[in-house]
Design an enzyme around this catalytic site. Structure first.
Site: not given
Length: 577
Positions: A85, A155, A221, A223, A441, A447, A486, A490
């Site tokens: 990414r 990110r 993470k 964002k 996603c 994935c 899931c 995303c």
């Protein structure tokens, strides 16, 4: 540190640290033994800690799950490869850069595609180990990297894609870039490993600190977005830190700061939930970077490093209290938040087709279903974008809705660019509003976290939903519909009017009650539904909406007003009740 007497819980969670904390601490500032692993041709994958560490360099190790069982029968390891990414603050990319990534995707990836993501960037899928270093060096040669697009760091910074208000957008974009650079890891590991950069020799030459992220980086993470109302195309409530642009007479004067949004959860774990961001207040432009650093360092020091499922900023705010978190940010940044300035979100979709900016330039937003650019029979989408790139004098803007804007087109170039777009299937006047308002996603086959299909399921699902809308005479309407394979969020299903979250093969939890502007979290309506059950439920709900709704009432607002689902006002309290 702030006195904890007013906090809802301890500022720092005590207990045995998650193993990821050991991994980061022992990584020598994200180097690990990635370089040695890279030269190991016995396996196509990365081993031990490096499997996790490559994420900080913008990659996830994956394999093709469609062929995993067959390879196991043949006594072969999974077909390991990586997904990369890129780091593209604000999603802006030049035509010459696009042509370079087009060539690499065509020549050096297993699938040949370029995928536009909900993080306003592109991904390569299916890069085998011998091509990984070449991939990074190719990107570096055109001014792109993938530093910190995954892992426990800040990110890719998003920015509202608004080419119409060009001057304001340019200012906001510049701040997105500044924030991205300010919060980047300072380690030279990326340059050393992938770009053959000079290594720091000896203990005295190694990094001794990461001034903002810390030697153990963040607990989870993180964002960040920069948003220009009234468009909420980046879905602020999916992000830890958001800067809402406040303009005065068309000039940016500062930001309202929203903290603590996030959508990921874990099936069956009621301590996890999606959450809206809290509004801390307004800051002038001069304080922007200090506030960004203060929010990140507060989360760095107070975030849960014991249980990763509760490590995101949203849980820190709920544990210590938003007021306590805000006071600490003010202390660290040396500021006092002013009252938030008024703003309103009215929508979050991309304006597909041509629009004219205030500067007289024209901008063409192309709808790319699922963001997947590949050449299909009769629709050579990937080639079409490359052909546009060969003649385009402006730039491209990737959107957080997985679409692509050909920006800055002069009037005399419009016809040629539109012809290329139409000839390659990039413009289709028959695409419904429902399809434009639907998103998924990646999920299978690449994935590793996917429990159910998403990208491959969505097109047919939209066909069925279109038929249901037509059946009930609301074909001109649409429902914000999102599917994730899931519960990690995303595809941002937890900000949809209908959000489907994968539970197992062909099975999904159905959530209802988000709104058009993206400021409300939906609540679970039915669990573990099969695909036919989903259509039956949607049919029943749309039938009621078509007959019982108030004038111009959206689907998400209707299901709450009609008592079909309860409104989620406070996620910690309401989401699982």
């Amino acid at each position: 540190m702030t006195d904890s007497s007013n906090a809802k819980g301890p500022l720092v969670v005590e207990g045995n640290l998650a193993d990821n904390e050991r991994l980061k601490r022992e990584s020598n500032f994200l180097r690990g033994t990635i370089e040695q692993d890279l030269s190991d041709r016995v396996t196509g994958g990365f081993t031990a800690d490096n499997f996790q560490l490559i994420r900080f360099h913008g990659m996830y190790q994956q394999d093709d799950r469609d062929i995993r069982a067959e390879r196991t029968k043949q006594k072969l390891e999974p077909l390991h490869n990586v997904m990369l990414r890129a780091r593209m603050p604000g999603g802006i990319i030049k035509p010459e850069q696009w042509l370079a990534i087009h060539k690499f995707a065509t020549d050096k990836t297993m699938y040949g595609s370029i995928r536009l993501t909900t993080r306003q960037t592109f991904q390569f899928h299916g890069v085998l180990k011998p091509n990984i270093k070449l991939m990074h060096q190719t990107l570096n040669s055109i001014g792109i990297d993938s530093i910190a697009t995954a892992g426990d760091v800040n990110r890719n910074v998003l920015c509202t894609t608004n080419p119409v208000e060009s001057e304001l957008h340019q200012e906001a974009y510049e701040w997105a870039t500044k924030i991205s650079e300010h919060l980047l890891p300072k380690t030279r590991a990326y340059a050393e490993i992938w770009l053959d950069g000079e290594k720091l020799e000896g203990p005295e030459g190694k990094e001794t600190q990461e001034p903002i992220l810390g030697s153990n980086y963040l607990p989870r993470k993180f964002k960040t977005t920069v948003v220009i109302p009234p468009q909420n195309d980046v879905d602020v409530h999916a992000n830890d830190l958001n800067f809402i642009a406040i303009a005065d007479q068309g000039k940016l004067v500062g930001f309202n700061v929203l903290v603590g949004g996030g959508l990921a959860m874990t099936h069956g774990d009621k301590s996890t939930y999606p959450r809206k961001a809290d509004d801390l207040g307004f800051v002038p432009l001069a304080n922007t970077l200090d506030v960004a650093a203060a929010v990140v360092t507060t989360q760095r020091d107070w975030g849960n490093r014991v249980n990763r499922k509760n490590a995101k900023t949203k849980y820190t705010l709920d544990r210590v209290g938003t007021d306590v978190f805000k006071a600490e940010v003010e202390k660290r940044a040396g500021i006092t938040f002013e009252d938030s300035r008024p703003y309103e979100f009215t929508g979050r979709g991309d304006r597909i087709g041509w629009v004219e900016g205030f500067d007289g330039k024209h901008h063409l937003a192309l709808f790319i279903e699922n963001g997947r650019l590949l050449d299909y029979p009769g629709k050579a989408l990937k080639t079409g974008v490359a052909e546009i790139a060969k003649i385009h004098k402006g730039d491209f803007r990737m959107t957080a809705n997985q679409n692509l804007i050909v920006a800055g087109v002069a009037l005399e170039d419009k016809a040629q660019i539109e012809k290329i777009a139409r000839d390659h299937g990039l413009m289709d006047d028959g695409v419904s509003k429902q399809r434009k308002d639907s998103m998924a996603c990646v999920a299978f086959p690449t994935c590793p976290l996917a429990m159910a299909e998403a990208e491959r399921y969505l097109p047919g699902l939209v066909d069925d939903v279109e038929r249901i809308l037509a059946k009930h005479n609301v074909a001109d309407e649409s429902i914000i519909l999102r599917v994730t394979g899931c519960p990690n969020g995303c595809g941002r299903a937890m900000l949809a009017e209908i959000g489907l979250v994968g539970k197992g093969p062909g099975k999904y939890n159905m959530h209802l009650g988000g709104n058009v502007s993206g400021t409300r979290v939906p609540k679970m309506y039915k669990e573990n539904l099969g695909e036919q059950d989903i259509l039956t439920e949607i049919d029943t709900l749309v039938a009621r909406w078509a007959v019982e709704r108030n004038t111009n009432e959206s689907f998400g607002d209707f299901v709450i007003r009609a008592g079909i689902i309860a409104e989620v006002k406070v996620s910690k309290r309401d989401f699982h009740d």
